[in-house]
Scaffold this active site. Sequence first.
Site, PDB file in Angstrom:
ATOM      1  N   GLY A   8      37.823  43.869  52.077  1.00 54.80           N
ATOM      2  CA  GLY A   8      36.731  43.955  51.167  1.00 54.80           C
ATOM      3  C   GLY A   8      37.914  42.338  50.522  1.00 54.80           C
ATOM      4  N   LEU A  13      38.057  38.317  44.366  1.00 57.28           N
ATOM      5  CA  LEU A  13      39.622  38.659  44.590  1.00 57.28           C
ATOM      6  C   LEU A  13      40.345  38.404  45.719  1.00 57.28           C
ATOM      7  CD1 LEU A  13      41.915  39.846  42.695  1.00 57.28           C
ATOM      8  CD2 LEU A  13      40.618  41.476  42.964  1.00 57.28           C
ATOM      9  N   ASP A  34      36.762  43.190  56.539  1.00 57.41           N
ATOM     10  CA  ASP A  34      35.184  43.013  55.355  1.00 57.41           C
ATOM     11  C   ASP A  34      34.459  43.055  56.459  1.00 57.41           C
ATOM     12  OD1 ASP A  34      33.454  42.193  53.933  1.00 57.41           O
ATOM     13  OD2 ASP A  34      35.073  41.167  51.966  1.00 57.41           O
ATOM     14  N   ILE A  35      33.296  43.493  55.543  1.00 65.72           N
ATOM     15  CA  ILE A  35      31.933  43.467  56.011  1.00 65.72           C
ATOM     16  C   ILE A  35      30.850  41.918  56.898  1.00 65.72           C
ATOM     17  CG2 ILE A  35      31.009  45.824  55.038  1.00 65.72           C
ATOM     18  CD1 ILE A  35      29.354  44.363  54.012  1.00 65.72           C
ATOM     19  N   ARG A  36      32.136  40.919  56.189  1.00 69.51           N
ATOM     20  CA  ARG A  36      31.174  39.787  56.742  1.00 69.51           C
ATOM     21  C   ARG A  36      32.452  38.784  56.563  1.00 69.51           C
ATOM     22  NH1 ARG A  36      31.058  36.312  52.388  1.00 69.51           N
ATOM     23  NH2 ARG A  36      30.656  37.776  50.328  1.00 69.51           N
ATOM     24  N   TYR A 142      29.490  51.831  37.538  1.00 69.85           N
ATOM     25  CA  TYR A 142      30.803  51.030  37.856  1.00 69.85           C
ATOM     26  C   TYR A 142      31.972  51.345  37.327  1.00 69.85           C
ATOM     27  CZ  TYR A 142      34.614  46.691  38.263  1.00 69.85           C
ATOM     28  OH  TYR A 142      35.274  45.970  38.929  1.00 69.85           O
TER      29      TYR A 142
HETATM   30  N1  SER Z   1      34.454  41.950  36.435  1.00 70.66           N
HETATM   31  C1  SER Z   1      33.549  42.691  36.624  1.00 70.66           C
HETATM   32  C2  SER Z   1      32.578  42.658  36.563  1.00 70.66           C
HETATM   33  O1  SER Z   1      31.995  42.013  35.363  1.00 70.66           O
HETATM   34  C3  SER Z   1      34.596  43.987  35.618  1.00 70.66           C
HETATM   35  O2  SER Z   1      35.791  44.028  36.273  1.00 70.66           O
HETATM   36  O3  SER Z   1      31.809  43.902  36.592  1.00 70.66           O
END
Ligand code: SER
Length: 312
Positions: A8, A13, A34-36, A142
Amino acid sequence: MERHLVIGASGQLGIELIIGMQDRYGVSAVVSSDIRKSDDDDVNRGEFILLDATNKEAVRKVLVDGKFTHVYHLVAMLSAKGEENPLAGWDLNMTSLLNVLECAKEGLVKKVFWPSSIAVFGPNAPKNATAQDTFCDPTTVYGVSKVAGELWCKYYFEHYGVDVRSLRYPGLIGHRSQPGGGTTDYAVEAFYRALEGKKFDCYLEKNEALPMMYMDDAIRATLNLMEAPSECVRVRTSYNLSGCSFSPSELSDEIRKTIPDFETVYNPDARQQIAASWPDSIDDTDARSDWGWNAKYDIEGLVAAMLKALKR
Ligand code: SER
């Protein structure tokens, strides 16, 4: 010899981590996948491998062929995008993590880094100086995937001895690339609008404070955690990590000290609800005492560093 693979690697990051590791360990010790492919020239000084981290056999082959000692598994669908595609977000975040953990269980790699987030917290956690061990009742897919991922990391550590380490990153602010699909992304966009001389249309409410961190601090924290002796890494879910904390209006005020004409208007959208469910600030006592963490950038330092780098 240590060999570092970032999975990734073409995200916000990943690009910064690759460059940070190239500086610390040498270009040839760091490989991105990564995939790109990213279009960052510094990143592309090193080797790149095309890899879909949801394909376990492909992950295994890359680890076997490359004889990597360290894997930084950064693949994730962030909070806002995850709410548009809940099952796809869950699937990407969990499948890719479990693929890497399974390979580590087989002994194909010595150390794994996996990022968690302030998104593990939800409405029942205290808002200020949120502690390491408090309610984790996230309202986003998430956040749910990060809580589950943290518990899987601990499980693989305790049951199989996998040396996996993790940080709960705040919103990350860097100048090399823009984030995508997150709730904290506004804070990066503000700098671009300010330097373009444009009005900034902010999707959060003006007083919505969130934990944030300048990228240099985030990279230093990541590499220091990975280099810490195993016995110092007592938290095997994920460490709270604090940089600074600010609201959109505090950020705008700070930018205006350099760019007095900068104007921000507020039009909160669905991301405001996500932000409201997260802490305002984080207590990172455990990271400080276990492996000596100390942030260098406050809001003044962060804004000065971003404006200087983006102007360049
Ligand atoms: N930066 C992330 C987000 O905003 C939080 O880890 O989803």
